[in-house]
Enzyme design. Sequence first.
Site, mmCIF file in Angstrom:
data_model
loop_
_atom_site.group_PDB
_atom_site.id
_atom_site.type_symbol
_atom_site.label_atom_id
_atom_site.label_comp_id
_atom_site.label_asym_id
_atom_site.label_seq_id
_atom_site.Cartn_x
_atom_site.Cartn_y
_atom_site.Cartn_z
ATOM 1 N N ARG A 58 54.993 39.086 33.932
ATOM 2 C CA ARG A 58 53.553 39.040 34.208
ATOM 3 C C ARG A 58 52.820 38.218 33.155
ATOM 4 O O ARG A 58 52.360 38.729 32.142
ATOM 5 C CB ARG A 58 53.013 40.477 34.238
ATOM 6 C CG ARG A 58 51.518 40.594 34.398
ATOM 7 C CD ARG A 58 51.025 40.321 35.775
ATOM 8 N NE ARG A 58 51.547 41.251 36.771
ATOM 9 C CZ ARG A 58 51.548 40.983 38.086
ATOM 10 N NH1 ARG A 58 51.060 39.853 38.547
ATOM 11 N NH2 ARG A 58 52.045 41.862 38.943
ATOM 12 N N GLN A 76 57.012 38.271 48.051
ATOM 13 C CA GLN A 76 55.772 37.666 47.549
ATOM 14 C C GLN A 76 56.068 36.574 46.506
ATOM 15 O O GLN A 76 56.819 36.802 45.565
ATOM 16 C CB GLN A 76 54.918 38.792 46.931
ATOM 17 C CG GLN A 76 53.884 38.355 45.940
ATOM 18 C CD GLN A 76 52.471 38.472 46.472
ATOM 19 O OE1 GLN A 76 52.235 38.360 47.665
ATOM 20 N NE2 GLN A 76 51.532 38.679 45.597
ATOM 21 N N ARG A 81 60.776 32.639 40.726
ATOM 22 C CA ARG A 81 60.247 33.258 39.502
ATOM 23 C C ARG A 81 61.097 34.419 39.011
ATOM 24 O O ARG A 81 60.839 34.931 37.927
ATOM 25 C CB ARG A 81 58.796 33.711 39.702
ATOM 26 C CG ARG A 81 58.621 34.806 40.732
ATOM 27 C CD ARG A 81 57.165 35.261 40.784
ATOM 28 N NE ARG A 81 56.951 36.299 41.772
ATOM 29 C CZ ARG A 81 55.877 37.077 41.797
ATOM 30 N NH1 ARG A 81 54.933 36.937 40.889
ATOM 31 N NH2 ARG A 81 55.730 37.988 42.723
ATOM 32 N N HIS A 159 51.680 29.241 38.833
ATOM 33 C CA HIS A 159 50.810 30.422 38.773
ATOM 34 C C HIS A 159 50.324 30.643 37.329
ATOM 35 O O HIS A 159 50.714 31.607 36.672
ATOM 36 C CB HIS A 159 51.647 31.619 39.247
ATOM 37 C CG HIS A 159 50.873 32.826 39.632
ATOM 38 N ND1 HIS A 159 49.935 33.397 38.799
ATOM 39 C CD2 HIS A 159 50.886 33.575 40.756
ATOM 40 C CE1 HIS A 159 49.432 34.456 39.411
ATOM 41 N NE2 HIS A 159 49.994 34.582 40.587
ATOM 42 N N ASP A 204 40.181 36.366 44.542
ATOM 43 C CA ASP A 204 41.506 35.922 44.971
ATOM 44 C C ASP A 204 41.309 34.873 46.072
ATOM 45 O O ASP A 204 41.283 35.192 47.252
ATOM 46 C CB ASP A 204 42.314 37.138 45.471
ATOM 47 C CG ASP A 204 43.773 36.809 45.700
ATOM 48 O OD1 ASP A 204 44.158 35.628 45.575
ATOM 49 O OD2 ASP A 204 44.543 37.739 46.016
ATOM 50 N N GLU A 263 45.608 28.207 39.542
ATOM 51 C CA GLU A 263 46.949 27.804 39.932
ATOM 52 C C GLU A 263 46.921 26.533 40.770
ATOM 53 O O GLU A 263 46.345 26.516 41.848
ATOM 54 C CB GLU A 263 47.597 28.931 40.748
ATOM 55 C CG GLU A 263 47.399 30.312 40.132
ATOM 56 C CD GLU A 263 47.775 31.438 41.082
ATOM 57 O OE1 GLU A 263 48.625 31.227 41.960
ATOM 58 O OE2 GLU A 263 47.210 32.535 40.949
HETATM 59 C C1 BG6 Z 1 47.885 35.422 43.134
HETATM 60 C C2 BG6 Z 1 47.609 35.842 44.542
HETATM 61 O O1 BG6 Z 1 48.312 34.101 43.115
HETATM 62 O O2 BG6 Z 1 48.895 36.247 42.575
HETATM 63 C C3 BG6 Z 1 47.216 37.307 44.562
HETATM 64 O O3 BG6 Z 1 46.595 35.023 45.100
HETATM 65 C C4 BG6 Z 1 48.260 38.166 43.883
HETATM 66 O O4 BG6 Z 1 46.998 37.735 45.896
HETATM 67 C C5 BG6 Z 1 48.549 37.599 42.499
HETATM 68 O O5 BG6 Z 1 47.822 39.495 43.802
HETATM 69 C C6 BG6 Z 1 49.644 38.347 41.740
HETATM 70 O O6 BG6 Z 1 50.805 38.406 42.466
HETATM 71 P P1 BG6 Z 1 52.061 39.179 41.923
HETATM 72 O O7 BG6 Z 1 53.064 39.165 43.039
HETATM 73 O O8 BG6 Z 1 52.544 38.420 40.713
HETATM 74 O O9 BG6 Z 1 51.593 40.548 41.572
#
Ligand code: BG6
Length: 305
Positions: A58, A76, A81, A159, A204, A263
Amino acid sequence: ELCKGLNGIDKVILREVRGCSAQVYLYGGQVISWKNEYGEELLFVSSKAVFKPPKAIRGGIPICFPQFGSQGSLEQHGFARNRLWSVDPDPPPFPVNNPNKAFVDLILKHSEEDMKIWPHRYEFRLRITLGPGGDLMLTSRIRNTNTDGKSFAFTFAYHTYLAVSDISEVRVEGLETLDYLDNMKDKERFTEQGDAITFESEVDKVYLSTPTKIAILDHERKRTFVLRKDGLPDAVVWNPWDKKAKAMPDFGDDEYKHMLCVEAACVEKPIILKPDWVLVVRLTYSKWILARIFWRAEFKRAEKR
Ligand code: BG6
């Protein structure tokens, strides 16, 4: 310089003559630190970040590939990653002959396992460069190495989690008046009104067809991040704010005040990459997709108090 990071994960440290540095974890191919010559950290990494597979780290700059977000069949933000990348010990020469640039090439390729969820062969070469003066550049060369003649489609994002002093004092310039998809409203399309973007609640949004230059102004630190991007039309802006922050186990409750994700991305229209059948590399765009991000932190140092 290759060494061990947290939990024994290999990392590469890039250094620049004036003392700027960057650290890249092979897990995720993820930049997790970028420091200026004063030793100040420019990227945000959560104090609760988990540096352990299968979770993505994170903070820093996760690579979302081959899927951004949740639209698609993959997990997601895709799988890049949370895969282990490798270092290319013998990278091709840098396009511009500048010995002052420190760089590393990381490689991610299809695996038998991944082909079960995404049935394509590819080679992803991520070059991370720390320029003189500490500019950070990420260049992705994604090559379709399918042998069955099939093109593939993917979405993508760098990101980037930027460290900011106080989110309520931050301004983003370059996105005003643009159309965006609001991830908080079922990806409905809206048009941004008025002035520079400021923050007072969860955001977002996927801004569409943005200019190549976006500036993030951090007033309190008197710091401006200038983002330049090529080949990536969209820009995602994300801050979870307090409620979402509390719901994320790997994110501190108050940390939303000190970060902002901007991003460089390609979300709305997937990139379609044809299979690699021409012999001469780098000359055609159908062979290589060049998505480059160029972060520069400009400093207006505060006067001595
Ligand atoms: C962003 C998305 O890029 O990443 C969000 O637009 C999302 O919707 C965020 O919550 C974090 O994503 P993750 O999967 O790393 O928790």
